[in-house]
Design an enzyme around this catalytic site. Structure first.
Site, PDB file in Angstrom:
ATOM      1  N   CYS A 280     -14.159   4.659 -27.460  1.00 12.61           N
ATOM      2  CA  CYS A 280     -15.440   5.319 -27.686  1.00 12.61           C
ATOM      3  C   CYS A 280     -16.088   5.698 -26.370  1.00 12.61           C
ATOM      4  CB  CYS A 280     -16.340   4.403 -28.480  1.00 12.61           C
ATOM      5  SG  CYS A 280     -15.657   4.172 -30.092  1.00 12.61           S
TER       6      CYS A 280
ATOM      7  N   GLY B 298       0.771  -1.246   0.000  1.00 17.17           N
ATOM      8  CA  GLY B 298       0.000   0.000   0.000  1.00 17.17           C
ATOM      9  C   GLY B 298       0.789   1.276   0.000  1.00 17.17           C
TER      10      GLY B 298
HETATM   11  N1  LLP Z   1      -1.237  -7.044  -0.337  1.00 20.52           N
HETATM   12  C1  LLP Z   1      -2.559  -7.183  -0.495  1.00 20.52           C
HETATM   13  C2  LLP Z   1      -3.288  -8.150   0.318  1.00 20.52           C
HETATM   14  C3  LLP Z   1      -3.229  -6.397  -1.451  1.00 20.52           C
HETATM   15  O1  LLP Z   1      -4.536  -6.537  -1.601  1.00 20.52           O
HETATM   16  C4  LLP Z   1      -2.506  -5.482  -2.232  1.00 20.52           C
HETATM   17  C5  LLP Z   1      -3.176  -4.659  -3.237  1.00 20.52           C
HETATM   18  C6  LLP Z   1      -1.123  -5.384  -2.043  1.00 20.52           C
HETATM   19  C7  LLP Z   1      -0.516  -6.175  -1.077  1.00 20.52           C
HETATM   20  C8  LLP Z   1      -0.259  -4.468  -2.849  1.00 20.52           C
HETATM   21  O2  LLP Z   1      -0.583  -3.139  -2.686  1.00 20.52           O
HETATM   22  P1  LLP Z   1       0.375  -1.998  -3.304  1.00 20.52           P
HETATM   23  O3  LLP Z   1       1.665  -2.059  -2.535  1.00 20.52           O
HETATM   24  O4  LLP Z   1       0.584  -2.312  -4.727  1.00 20.52           O
HETATM   25  O5  LLP Z   1      -0.362  -0.743  -3.094  1.00 20.52           O
HETATM   26  N2  LLP Z   1      -5.746  -1.326  -8.785  1.00 20.52           N
HETATM   27  C9  LLP Z   1      -5.492  -0.357  -7.745  1.00 20.52           C
HETATM   28  C10 LLP Z   1      -4.726  -0.952  -6.594  1.00 20.52           C
HETATM   29  C11 LLP Z   1      -5.412  -2.161  -5.993  1.00 20.52           C
HETATM   30  C12 LLP Z   1      -4.569  -2.789  -4.914  1.00 20.52           C
HETATM   31  C13 LLP Z   1      -5.138  -4.102  -4.525  1.00 20.52           C
HETATM   32  N3  LLP Z   1      -4.392  -4.767  -3.512  1.00 20.52           N
HETATM   33  C14 LLP Z   1      -4.753   0.828  -8.340  1.00 20.52           C
HETATM   34  O6  LLP Z   1      -4.486   0.824  -9.524  1.00 20.52           O
HETATM   35  O7  LLP Z   1      -4.467   1.785  -7.642  1.00 20.52           O
END
Ligand code: LLP
Length: 463
Positions: A391, A278
């Protein structure tokens, strides 16, 4: 608050007239190192290069749109995370941000672990040689087949997300004559400061089991009773694209409280906690992300303090960064097609891709930067919106940015920080062919995910 994490950004109808751009940068030709990957430079003749290769050569060889991934930067970020967390913690790269065989091999070589959240992500990881014990398997609705495959393969942990799943995983493991290591994912009740769709620790959403009302404690009670399961830890992921450490602090504190309750009730000290991913990255010059070593220090201090207070041995910590590793390492290269000045509003610059290669702007009001990369220009800044060829009027790649006023069809422009959640969320809308991912390193470039072809699409159409 970061502009790109704005939870209630203006809707598309508003931005037409309001916009949320800041003043034009002093020099449109300069590249802010915050948003571009490490080996991106502007060469003496004015072109932008990555890994020592100019964008015009890349466009000629691989076409546009295309994602160019800076392999040296990716590896350096892996090492920075691994070094920051050291031997007493584990870094799991979140494959959902972007996964391919090459990426799995780089992770393996750099000593990282991998978080997958579907049977096919798991298959990719195993196929590319990631040892199963270094894989964590996530998901709020894993199918029995997926669970079976993960248990059979011997994944290092399955993160249990519901009461049904606790029973299901235990049952399947028993059937296979195995004992599966597992974590329970809890929702700690934190409102993370990010877009609603990517916040995951408040209670009113689909992930995890709430600490509130004793639900998580009950889940632990059940999991500890079942043969076939070895409960080794508690998992919490509060959301994505977060800059403020306060949410992680509350999350760590509440997870440690649960460990203390478990110790008091069962006499068991669970040895691990996973604080999820995150961490935010810079999409524009206004974003100020934290370095991995600052994050590691902050998290381990919080956990140590809380454990000391509760009289617990500090558990082994793991984290799951996805975006923070791969996000900054790639840019999308587009060719400018049509240019439409709208009097008193802004100029619409259409490119040869769009929401099919980057859905994040349409989905989360995400903000991006953009630069003219095939040449420099001394022309005045022009307020633009970079749009795709789909589109739909919401087909926006960069809502508000400045490009030089002499921009012309055929120029190459690039959108940085598209390594995470762009290719992995790409679609075939309007039968767009999903772009390739090209890894660039030390003067050589190679396709790691090839461009889709018309034949690929037609092959699926069997009617
Ligand atoms: N761990 C778990 C359990 C998760 O659900 C996620 C992301 C991560 C780690 C990794 O998070 P990161 O470090 O990449 O923020 N499509 C969205 C982001 C969705 C994230 C879903 N889970 C976007 O484009 O911002």
């Amino acid at each position: 608050m970061s502009r790109s994490a704005h939870p209630a950004g203006p809707r598309h109808a508003d931005v037409l007239t309001e916009g949320h751009y800041s003043a034009p940068p002093a020099d449109l030709n300069s590249l802010d190192q915050k948003v571009w990957s490490r080996t991106v430079t502007r060469t003496e003749d004015g072109e932008v290069a990555v890994g020592g290769i100019e964008v015009s050569r890349l466009a000629e060889e691989f076409g546009t749109p295309a994602y160019f991934l800076d392999e040296a930067d990716f590896r350096a970020r892996c090492r920075a995370w691994a070094d920051a967390f050291g031997r007493d913690a584990d870094v799991f790269y979140a494959g959902k941000a972007f996964l391919s065989r090459a990426v799995v091999r780089w992770l393996h070589e750099e000593g990282l672990n991998l978080d997958v959240c579907s049977g096919t992500e798991l298959a990719t990881a195993l196929d590319a040689g990631m040892p199963a014990e270094r894989i964590a398997f996530h998901g709020n609705n894993k199918s029995e087949a997926e669970i079976r495959r993960a248990v059979e393969a011997g994944v290092g942990r399955i993160v249990l997300d519901s009461f049904q799943e606790i029973v299901r995983v235990a049952h399947i493991a028993r059937e296979l004559g195995k004992v599966q290591k597992a974590f329970i994912r809890v929702t700690v009740g934190v409102e993370a400061h990010t877009h609603e769709f990517i916040a995951t620790a408040h209670e009113d959403q689909k992930f995890g089991i709430a600490l509130a009302g004793g639900q998580a404690a009950e889940a632990v009670r059940r999991a500890l009773k079942l043969d076939g399961l070895e409960l080794t830890g508690i998992h919490s992921h509060i959301g994505s694209q977060i800059f403020d450490m306060a949410g992680f602090e509350v999350s760590a504190r509440r997870v440690v409280q649960l460990l203390a309750e478990v110790r008091d009730e069962h006499g068991v000290e669970l040895p691990e906690i996973d604080l999820g991913g995150g961490l935010g990255i810079a999409y524009t010059s206004d974003d100020d992300p934290r370095e991995p070593h600052e994050i590691a220090k902050a998290l381990s201090e919080i956990v140590t303090r809380e454990c000391d207070a509760a009289g617990l041995r500090a558990p082994r910590i793991s984290v799951e960064p996805g975006r923070a590793i791969v996000g900054p390492t790639a840019f999308t290269l587009y060719e400018v097609g049509t240019i439409k000045p709208l009097e008193g509003l802004r100029t619409y610059v259409s490119v040869d891709g769009g929401m099919s290669d980057n859905i994040r702007t349409a989905l989360y009001d995400a903000e991006y930067s953009v630069a003219l990369v095939s040449r420099t220009s001394d022309a005045e800044p022009m307020l633009v919106r970079v749009v795709g060829k789909h589109c739909e009027s919401g087909d926006i790649v960069v809502s508000d940015a400045f490009l030089p006023a002499d921009l012309a069809p055929g120029d190459l422009i690039a959108v940085p920080a598209t390594g995470a959640y762009c290719r992995s969320m790409a679609s075939n809308y309007n039968h767009a062919l999903r772009p390739p991912v090209v890894a660039v390193r030390d003067g050589s470039a190679r396709v790691i995910v090839r461009r889709e072809t018309e034949e690929d699409l037609l092959r699926l159409d069997v009617g």
